[in-house]
Design an enzyme around this catalytic site. Sequence first.
Site, PDB file in Angstrom:
ATOM      1  N   TYR A 135       0.860  -1.184   0.000  1.00 33.36           N
ATOM      2  CA  TYR A 135       0.000   0.000   0.000  1.00 33.36           C
ATOM      3  C   TYR A 135       0.890   1.226   0.000  1.00 33.36           C
ATOM      4  O   TYR A 135       1.833   1.318   0.779  1.00 33.36           O
ATOM      5  CB  TYR A 135      -0.890  -0.007   1.242  1.00 33.36           C
ATOM      6  CG  TYR A 135      -1.786   1.209   1.378  1.00 33.36           C
ATOM      7  CD1 TYR A 135      -2.847   1.404   0.491  1.00 33.36           C
ATOM      8  CD2 TYR A 135      -1.591   2.140   2.389  1.00 33.36           C
ATOM      9  CE1 TYR A 135      -3.675   2.516   0.613  1.00 33.36           C
ATOM     10  CE2 TYR A 135      -2.417   3.248   2.521  1.00 33.36           C
ATOM     11  CZ  TYR A 135      -3.462   3.431   1.628  1.00 33.36           C
ATOM     12  OH  TYR A 135      -4.277   4.524   1.768  1.00 33.36           O
ATOM     13  N   ASP A 230       9.309   3.056  -0.323  1.00 33.14           N
ATOM     14  CA  ASP A 230       8.258   3.706   0.450  1.00 33.14           C
ATOM     15  C   ASP A 230       8.490   3.338   1.915  1.00 33.14           C
ATOM     16  O   ASP A 230       8.109   2.254   2.364  1.00 33.14           O
ATOM     17  CB  ASP A 230       6.883   3.261  -0.036  1.00 33.14           C
ATOM     18  CG  ASP A 230       5.763   3.933   0.763  1.00 33.14           C
ATOM     19  OD1 ASP A 230       6.077   4.702   1.705  1.00 33.14           O
ATOM     20  OD2 ASP A 230       4.591   3.685   0.437  1.00 33.14           O
ATOM     21  N   LYS A 258       4.530   9.005   9.019  1.00 34.83           N
ATOM     22  CA  LYS A 258       4.358   8.430  10.371  1.00 34.83           C
ATOM     23  C   LYS A 258       5.361   8.965  11.397  1.00 34.83           C
ATOM     24  O   LYS A 258       5.147  10.039  11.969  1.00 34.83           O
ATOM     25  CB  LYS A 258       4.376   6.898  10.280  1.00 34.83           C
ATOM     26  CG  LYS A 258       3.246   6.401   9.333  1.00 34.83           C
ATOM     27  CD  LYS A 258       2.950   4.947   9.422  1.00 34.83           C
ATOM     28  CE  LYS A 258       2.020   4.437   8.351  1.00 34.83           C
ATOM     29  NZ  LYS A 258       0.612   4.373   8.713  1.00 34.83           N
TER      30      LYS A 258
HETATM   31  N1  PMP Z   1       2.859   4.161   2.331  1.00 33.21           N
HETATM   32  C1  PMP Z   1       2.882   3.207   3.282  1.00 33.21           C
HETATM   33  C2  PMP Z   1       3.916   2.145   3.237  1.00 33.21           C
HETATM   34  C3  PMP Z   1       1.923   3.233   4.294  1.00 33.21           C
HETATM   35  O1  PMP Z   1       1.934   2.271   5.226  1.00 33.21           O
HETATM   36  C4  PMP Z   1       0.954   4.262   4.312  1.00 33.21           C
HETATM   37  C5  PMP Z   1      -0.116   4.355   5.392  1.00 33.21           C
HETATM   38  N2  PMP Z   1      -0.359   3.250   6.142  1.00 33.21           N
HETATM   39  C6  PMP Z   1       0.989   5.226   3.315  1.00 33.21           C
HETATM   40  C7  PMP Z   1       1.959   5.152   2.342  1.00 33.21           C
HETATM   41  C8  PMP Z   1       0.000   6.349   3.276  1.00 33.21           C
HETATM   42  O2  PMP Z   1       0.215   7.230   4.298  1.00 33.21           O
HETATM   43  P1  PMP Z   1      -0.967   8.209   4.795  1.00 33.21           P
HETATM   44  O3  PMP Z   1      -1.988   7.325   5.430  1.00 33.21           O
HETATM   45  O4  PMP Z   1      -0.286   9.150   5.742  1.00 33.21           O
HETATM   46  O5  PMP Z   1      -1.486   8.910   3.580  1.00 33.21           O
END
Ligand code: PMP
Length: 419
Positions: A135, A230, A258
């Site tokens: 994701y 990511d 995060k």
């Molecule tokens: N990339 C990864 C690997 C994630 O785990 C997440 C959120 N869980 C996101 C992108 C998206 O981040 P946000 O919820 O702050 O938009």
Amino acid sequence: MARARELFPGGVNSPVRAFRGVGGEPIVAERGEGARIWDADGKEYIDFVLSWGPLVLGHASPIVLEAVANAMQRGTSFGMPTELEVQLGELIRQRMPHVEMMRFVSSGTEATMSAVRLARAFTGRDAILKFEGCYHGHADSFLVKAGSGVATLGLPDSPGVPAALAALTLTAPFNDLDAATDLAAQNKKGIAAIIVEPVVGNSGFIPPEPGFLEGLRKLADSSGALLIFDEVMTGFRIAPGGAKERFGVTADLTTLGKVIGGGLPAAAYGGRREIMERVAPSGPVYQAGTLSGNPLAMAAGLATLTTLTPELHSRIEKRTAALVEGLQMIARELNVPLTAGHAGSMWGFFFTSKPARNFMEAKASDVELFRRFFHAALDRGVYLAPSPFEACFMSAAHGDAEVATTLERLRGALEQAIA
Ligand code: PMP
């Protein structure tokens, strides 16, 4: 929740919160302190979700609260350059030297979306390669085989994503270098970026097999694509310096979120200077944000990262290992097939006898048993991620006593779940 359901789709402001992955009514948060949260009914839980990763120092960390309060006294937002964003940027670059330049944004979604736009501009190519079950936020290009939330809801893709755009997102199974190589070879116009969670947290916890990330680096080099790690979830979780430090593989672009906001909205994308110089106003690739680099978020991130020294990181990692080993032992004693793992302060488990290497194998785990276990744990005051396809986390506030109490409760929960 009844009032919330009148206002918000599913009663929530982000889908996984609705507990559809485990059934039942979500708990409503009232307050948190250290390793614990209390719900609106006053029930106490040891929390392993930690706002889905950011709270590496635990809830309401006095250090973070003080930093935010100090920043707040001087104003909450300026839409101008501030010294706080320079300080946080320098600290991030010190821990991740390959992130030579960066841009702060407010969510992980913005970070990955902007990184892909930049990669497309830099390479002059349109297609991207991602991995099933990874994701990368909810930008249109990523809602193809996107794991966790999407998988939990049983929506393979999302309506509203133009087919023409989705067609530019190629997907291979995680840990399958041959499949990735074949896709890159078949795509005549070339791939702009290979984007990957270096340790997957969005199909449950799945580490990369030895050679996989190295292979992606080579594939990116030989095909002229940029490699994007990511690290929104893994950043400052799997090692003090992220995936590069843990696996020795350097990405061209890195996305963060995060932990760098310490529980306030902050995220970033960054990497090689020559690539980042293409972002406006240095270069032509447009990207902007009213609240980007928000001083409260910068202060929270700065306090968090300053406190999260390598020593503290390894202390949290040791306790994470103890928790995971304890859980494995309980499962063995109760004859329940379970595989579990951790990387730094990120951890997870599947009810399966063989470690899952990709999303397909994760989906073959005993999801029904997970649901019973989740609710039995919740009843006993342990809050695990409310989906079989999400990672869990630990914080500096989870001490030996919390680990011991958690294991005792999880034993009872597993006994109940298999009864
Ligand atoms: N990339 C990864 C690997 C994630 O785990 C997440 C959120 N869980 C996101 C992108 C998206 O981040 P946000 O919820 O702050 O938009």
